[in-house]
Scaffold this motif. Structure first.
Motif, PDB file in Angstrom:
ATOM      1  N   THR A   1      45.022  29.868  44.192  1.00 30.70           N
ATOM      2  CA  THR A   1      45.648  28.527  42.940  1.00 30.70           C
ATOM      3  C   THR A   1      45.150  29.079  41.932  1.00 30.70           C
ATOM      4  O   THR A   1      45.641  29.813  40.299  1.00 30.70           O
ATOM      5  CB  THR A   1      45.845  27.355  42.792  1.00 30.70           C
ATOM      6  N   ILE A   2      43.666  29.354  41.549  1.00 28.11           N
ATOM      7  CA  ILE A   2      43.160  30.281  40.219  1.00 28.11           C
ATOM      8  C   ILE A   2      43.724  31.600  40.656  1.00 28.11           C
ATOM      9  O   ILE A   2      43.394  31.975  38.993  1.00 28.11           O
ATOM     10  CB  ILE A   2      41.461  30.139  40.291  1.00 28.11           C
ATOM     11  N   ILE A   3      43.918  32.656  41.253  1.00 25.06           N
ATOM     12  CA  ILE A   3      43.563  34.669  41.354  1.00 25.06           C
ATOM     13  C   ILE A   3      45.432  33.805  40.617  1.00 25.06           C
ATOM     14  O   ILE A   3      46.159  34.467  40.166  1.00 25.06           O
ATOM     15  CB  ILE A   3      44.395  34.840  42.397  1.00 25.06           C
ATOM     16  N   PHE A   4      46.574  32.369  41.432  1.00 24.83           N
ATOM     17  CA  PHE A   4      47.909  33.017  40.691  1.00 24.83           C
ATOM     18  C   PHE A   4      47.976  32.814  39.503  1.00 24.83           C
ATOM     19  O   PHE A   4      48.022  33.385  38.872  1.00 24.83           O
ATOM     20  CB  PHE A   4      48.977  32.366  41.520  1.00 24.83           C
ATOM     21  N   HIS A   5      47.250  31.855  38.377  1.00 20.90           N
ATOM     22  CA  HIS A   5      47.256  31.155  37.722  1.00 20.90           C
ATOM     23  C   HIS A   5      47.031  32.013  36.580  1.00 20.90           C
ATOM     24  O   HIS A   5      47.108  32.602  35.234  1.00 20.90           O
ATOM     25  CB  HIS A   5      46.874  30.120  37.407  1.00 20.90           C
ATOM     26  N   PHE A   6      45.972  32.676  36.276  1.00 14.62           N
ATOM     27  CA  PHE A   6      44.316  32.629  35.670  1.00 14.62           C
ATOM     28  C   PHE A   6      44.902  33.899  35.917  1.00 14.62           C
ATOM     29  O   PHE A   6      44.514  35.067  34.989  1.00 14.62           O
ATOM     30  CB  PHE A   6      43.024  32.800  35.806  1.00 14.62           C
ATOM     31  N   HIS A   7      45.185  35.051  36.842  1.00 18.56           N
ATOM     32  CA  HIS A   7      45.257  36.411  36.800  1.00 18.56           C
ATOM     33  C   HIS A   7      46.480  36.737  36.869  1.00 18.56           C
ATOM     34  O   HIS A   7      47.432  37.882  36.019  1.00 18.56           O
ATOM     35  CB  HIS A   7      44.514  36.914  38.247  1.00 18.56           C
ATOM     36  N   ILE A   8      47.717  36.840  38.075  1.00 18.24           N
ATOM     37  CA  ILE A   8      48.971  36.994  38.235  1.00 18.24           C
ATOM     38  C   ILE A   8      50.116  36.325  37.214  1.00 18.24           C
ATOM     39  O   ILE A   8      50.521  36.484  36.125  1.00 18.24           O
ATOM     40  CB  ILE A   8      49.032  36.702  39.718  1.00 18.24           C
ATOM     41  N   GLU A   9      49.620  35.131  36.933  1.00 13.40           N
ATOM     42  CA  GLU A   9      51.136  34.690  36.250  1.00 13.40           C
ATOM     43  C   GLU A   9      50.824  35.063  34.647  1.00 13.40           C
ATOM     44  O   GLU A   9      51.112  35.911  33.664  1.00 13.40           O
ATOM     45  CB  GLU A   9      51.022  33.454  36.322  1.00 13.40           C
TER      46      GLU A   9
ATOM     47  N   ILE B   1      58.051  31.927  40.628  1.00 11.83           N
ATOM     48  CA  ILE B   1      58.425  32.241  41.535  1.00 11.83           C
ATOM     49  C   ILE B   1      58.906  34.110  40.580  1.00 11.83           C
ATOM     50  O   ILE B   1      58.514  35.250  41.583  1.00 11.83           O
ATOM     51  CB  ILE B   1      60.231  32.457  42.111  1.00 11.83           C
ATOM     52  N   SER B   2      59.444  33.737  39.538  1.00 10.22           N
ATOM     53  CA  SER B   2      59.278  34.820  38.383  1.00 10.22           C
ATOM     54  C   SER B   2      57.934  35.544  38.380  1.00 10.22           C
ATOM     55  O   SER B   2      58.276  36.178  37.911  1.00 10.22           O
ATOM     56  CB  SER B   2      59.557  34.194  37.434  1.00 10.22           C
ATOM     57  N   ALA B   3      56.917  35.160  38.070  1.00  9.77           N
ATOM     58  CA  ALA B   3      55.702  35.871  38.057  1.00  9.77           C
ATOM     59  C   ALA B   3      55.568  36.819  39.343  1.00  9.77           C
ATOM     60  O   ALA B   3      54.871  37.981  39.121  1.00  9.77           O
ATOM     61  CB  ALA B   3      54.444  35.075  37.825  1.00  9.77           C
ATOM     62  N   THR B   4      55.969  36.697  40.230  1.00  9.97           N
ATOM     63  CA  THR B   4      56.236  37.248  41.825  1.00  9.97           C
ATOM     64  C   THR B   4      56.693  38.203  42.070  1.00  9.97           C
ATOM     65  O   THR B   4      56.656  39.384  42.244  1.00  9.97           O
ATOM     66  CB  THR B   4      56.012  36.573  43.290  1.00  9.97           C
ATOM     67  N   LYS B   5      57.923  38.216  41.817  1.00  8.05           N
ATOM     68  CA  LYS B   5      59.111  39.336  41.377  1.00  8.05           C
ATOM     69  C   LYS B   5      58.562  39.910  40.350  1.00  8.05           C
ATOM     70  O   LYS B   5      58.771  40.825  39.847  1.00  8.05           O
ATOM     71  CB  LYS B   5      60.531  38.431  40.509  1.00  8.05           C
ATOM     72  N   ALA B   6      57.822  39.171  38.911  1.00  7.33           N
ATOM     73  CA  ALA B   6      58.015  41.233  37.879  1.00  7.33           C
ATOM     74  C   ALA B   6      57.419  41.243  38.037  1.00  7.33           C
ATOM     75  O   ALA B   6      56.827  42.576  37.920  1.00  7.33           O
ATOM     76  CB  ALA B   6      57.362  39.889  36.793  1.00  7.33           C
ATOM     77  N   LEU B   7      56.110  40.744  38.892  1.00  4.89           N
ATOM     78  CA  LEU B   7      55.035  41.772  39.369  1.00  4.89           C
ATOM     79  C   LEU B   7      55.802  42.761  39.964  1.00  4.89           C
ATOM     80  O   LEU B   7      54.827  44.368  40.212  1.00  4.89           O
ATOM     81  CB  LEU B   7      53.573  41.538  40.007  1.00  4.89           C
TER      82      LEU B   7
ATOM     83  N   LYS C   1      48.775  37.927  49.765  1.00  7.58           N
ATOM     84  CA  LYS C   1      48.086  37.287  49.185  1.00  7.58           C
ATOM     85  C   LYS C   1      46.945  38.681  48.837  1.00  7.58           C
ATOM     86  O   LYS C   1      46.494  38.112  47.198  1.00  7.58           O
ATOM     87  CB  LYS C   1      47.418  35.546  49.366  1.00  7.58           C
ATOM     88  N   SER C   2      46.346  39.058  49.464  1.00  8.45           N
ATOM     89  CA  SER C   2      45.160  39.906  48.843  1.00  8.45           C
ATOM     90  C   SER C   2      46.215  41.253  48.324  1.00  8.45           C
ATOM     91  O   SER C   2      45.947  41.652  46.827  1.00  8.45           O
ATOM     92  CB  SER C   2      44.776  40.485  50.658  1.00  8.45           C
TER      93      SER C   2
ATOM     94  N   TYR D   1      44.727  42.923  44.227  1.00  3.64           N
ATOM     95  CA  TYR D   1      44.539  44.555  44.369  1.00  3.64           C
ATOM     96  C   TYR D   1      46.009  44.651  43.170  1.00  3.64           C
ATOM     97  O   TYR D   1      45.208  45.428  42.823  1.00  3.64           O
ATOM     98  CB  TYR D   1      44.600  44.581  45.532  1.00  3.64           C
ATOM     99  N   VAL D   2      46.576  44.502  44.048  1.00  3.95           N
ATOM    100  CA  VAL D   2      48.387  45.012  42.539  1.00  3.95           C
ATOM    101  C   VAL D   2      47.677  44.484  41.083  1.00  3.95           C
ATOM    102  O   VAL D   2      47.977  46.273  40.147  1.00  3.95           O
ATOM    103  CB  VAL D   2      49.250  45.442  43.517  1.00  3.95           C
ATOM    104  N   ALA D   3      47.893  43.789  40.734  1.00  2.00           N
ATOM    105  CA  ALA D   3      47.527  43.384  39.407  1.00  2.00           C
ATOM    106  C   ALA D   3      46.530  43.700  38.747  1.00  2.00           C
ATOM    107  O   ALA D   3      47.060  43.490  37.406  1.00  2.00           O
ATOM    108  CB  ALA D   3      47.252  41.216  39.711  1.00  2.00           C
ATOM    109  N   GLN D   4      45.344  43.860  39.462  1.00  2.00           N
ATOM    110  CA  GLN D   4      44.673  44.498  38.667  1.00  2.00           C
ATOM    111  C   GLN D   4      44.792  46.099  38.044  1.00  2.00           C
ATOM    112  O   GLN D   4      45.041  46.200  36.864  1.00  2.00           O
ATOM    113  CB  GLN D   4      43.406  45.194  39.871  1.00  2.00           C
ATOM    114  N   PHE D   5      46.117  47.304  39.005  1.00  6.93           N
ATOM    115  CA  PHE D   5      46.176  47.880  38.245  1.00  6.93           C
ATOM    116  C   PHE D   5      47.771  48.216  36.557  1.00  6.93           C
ATOM    117  O   PHE D   5      47.522  48.059  36.061  1.00  6.93           O
ATOM    118  CB  PHE D   5      47.051  49.131  39.163  1.00  6.93           C
ATOM    119  N   LEU D   6      47.828  46.097  37.216  1.00  7.01           N
ATOM    120  CA  LEU D   6      49.089  46.267  36.091  1.00  7.01           C
ATOM    121  C   LEU D   6      48.323  45.571  34.852  1.00  7.01           C
ATOM    122  O   LEU D   6      47.789  46.455  33.178  1.00  7.01           O
ATOM    123  CB  LEU D   6      49.739  45.257  36.145  1.00  7.01           C
TER     124      LEU D   6
END
Length: 443
Positions: free
Chosen positions: A103-111, A154-160, A245-246, A250-255
């Protein structure tokens, strides 16, 4: 296998964040180290940039209190913590701990990163200009807000995913349709590295290697050349059904890396103009909000302010690279000077609005708020740099006398605040609970 991969990935990600804390800290075992609450608060402080209240000791009560503080903070960010309870974290239940960290990763990192793509992909739920409806009806509708938040998830996942596809698109044979088996060959990781730093990867040679060789090479280059922490190992990804999720983490770090790359002068000017336009839109929304809420109660006005500020702070993140420029006025272009002026103007309007709201607090809260501001101002004020030690001591004593005089009211203000009955004659709340909690924290 999935649980083991998540534990390893999440631990590495947390440690990469905790390295930025002052002082730095490290998690050795996620399930046991999180039980004390201190490291969880450290993590949230780095991610949010806020100082969070905490107990300094490590007895059961203090650990419980720290975990409660962390969960309360997350709830204040409108995060849904479904089936996540303090007792389960203290026990170190794997599924609960992993759920909390995700939940923390998704909100603060991916979103947060996906928001920077908002205007690029211009999806309805991501569109910067329509992300906020500042009308009173909109912010009063909790159900609507929850639906928008779910749609954004859903859109945050799709955007990534769209971003990853875009990086891989020059290599037609590399198909990315999910954050699972699409990454098993290692080629998408290498394609992203190639898009960011073309000279680091030979894509033709990569197509002749095994999955494990490509994954090993991608993780090695990312760690050494891009300074991206190695959250995964080849054996975590080269399996029938890799952990989604893993891989997303990891991919979000490249973004994140791509966001930090230097931009051309032309691109920078475009971003500056976008930011000026966004600030103008925010100014209009604020003016409309002030007009729409003119005859509303204090409670409703404060609620509207919180809704505006939450949306404003979220949207602002997409423009932080241009808003946080430290250049002197002489170094700024005409557009950048206009941006700085618009920014100061809007912040001034927001602060003026907040001050007026604080003055409108119902008695006796208005008096406590004024007292709080006076004490905070005194605490924050620097003493002048006097060469004469006797003058310095004399001035310091004057400040101490003023401070002691103010602190004579502390106990009565605290009692008043704690015993304040937050309802009017119709049993409706006078003040938003968040405002009362804020005042208590400041006390």
């Amino acid at each position: 296998q999935r649980e083991s991969t998540q534990k390893k990935t999440f631990t590495s990600w947390i440690n990469s964040i905790l390295a930025k804390h002052t002082p730095p800290s490290v998690i050795s075992d996620l399930y046991t180290d999180i039980q004390k609450g201190h490291l969880l608060l450290d993590l949230l402080e780095v991610l949010s940039g806020q100082h969070l209240p905490r107990e300094k000791g490590f007895n059961t009560f203090q650990c419980r209190s720290n975990i409660e503080n962390a969960l309360t903070f997350l709830k204040s960010r409108s995060l849904k913590l479904i089936n996540i309870h303090v007792a389960d974290i203290i026990e170190g239940k794997p599924s609960i701990v992993l759920g909390l960290i995700w939940t923390i990763i998704f909100h603060f990192h991916i979103e947060e990163l996906a928001r920077t793509l908002a205007c690029t992909y211009n999806q309805p739920s991501l569109d910067c200009s329509s992300a906020v409806d500042s009308s009173p009806k909109a912010s009063r509708s909790a159900k609507k807000s929850a639906k928008i938040k779910e749609r954004w998830k859903i859109s945050a996942t799709k955007a990534l995913l769209l971003w990853a596809k875009e990086q891989c698109s020059p290599h037609g044979s590399i198909s990315v349709t999910d954050f699972k088996s699409s990454w098993r060959s290692g080629l998408p990781f290498l394609a992203i590295i190639h898009a960011l730093r073309p000279g680091l990867v030979d894509m033709e040679k990569a197509k002749t290697r095994t999955n494990k060789e490509n994954l090993k090479e991608a993780f090695r280059i990312a760690e050494i050349e891009l300074n991206i922490p190695r959250l995964l190992e080849p054996e975590d990804v080269d399996v029938m059904n890799p952990d989604e999720k893993s891989i997303m983490t990891y991919v979000a770090q490249f973004l994140q890396y791509s966001r930090n790359l230097p931009v051309s002068e032309e691109d920078m000017q475009g971003k500056v103009r976008d930011a000026v336009s966004w600030l103008a839109t925010q100014g209009k929304k604020l003016e409309k909000l002030l007009t729409d809420t003119e005859s509303e109660t204090y409670y409703q006005k404060y609620k509207e302010m919180m809704a505006f500020m939450e949306a404003f702070n979220q949207e602002k993140k997409a423009f932080l690279p241009v808003l946080s420029s430290k250049a002197s006025v002489a170094e700024l272009s005409e557009d950048q000077q206009q941006l700085r002026e618009e920014w100061h103007k809007l912040i001034s309007q927001i602060n003026e609005w907040k001050t007026k709201l604080d003055q409108m607090l119902p008695p006796p809260l208005d008096g406590i708020e004024a007292w709080l501001q006076e004490v905070e101002h005194l605490q924050a004020e620097d003493l002048p740099d006097l060469q004469d030690p006797f003058k310095a001591i004399s001035l310091f004593r004057e400040v101490i006398v003023i401070f002691k005089g103010l602190m004579d009211c502390f106990d009565s203000h605290l009692d008043t605040l704690q015993s304040f009955k937050n309802e009017d004659e119709k049993n409706m709340p006078l003040v938003l609970p968040e405002k009362l909690e804020e005042m208590k924290r400041r006390l």
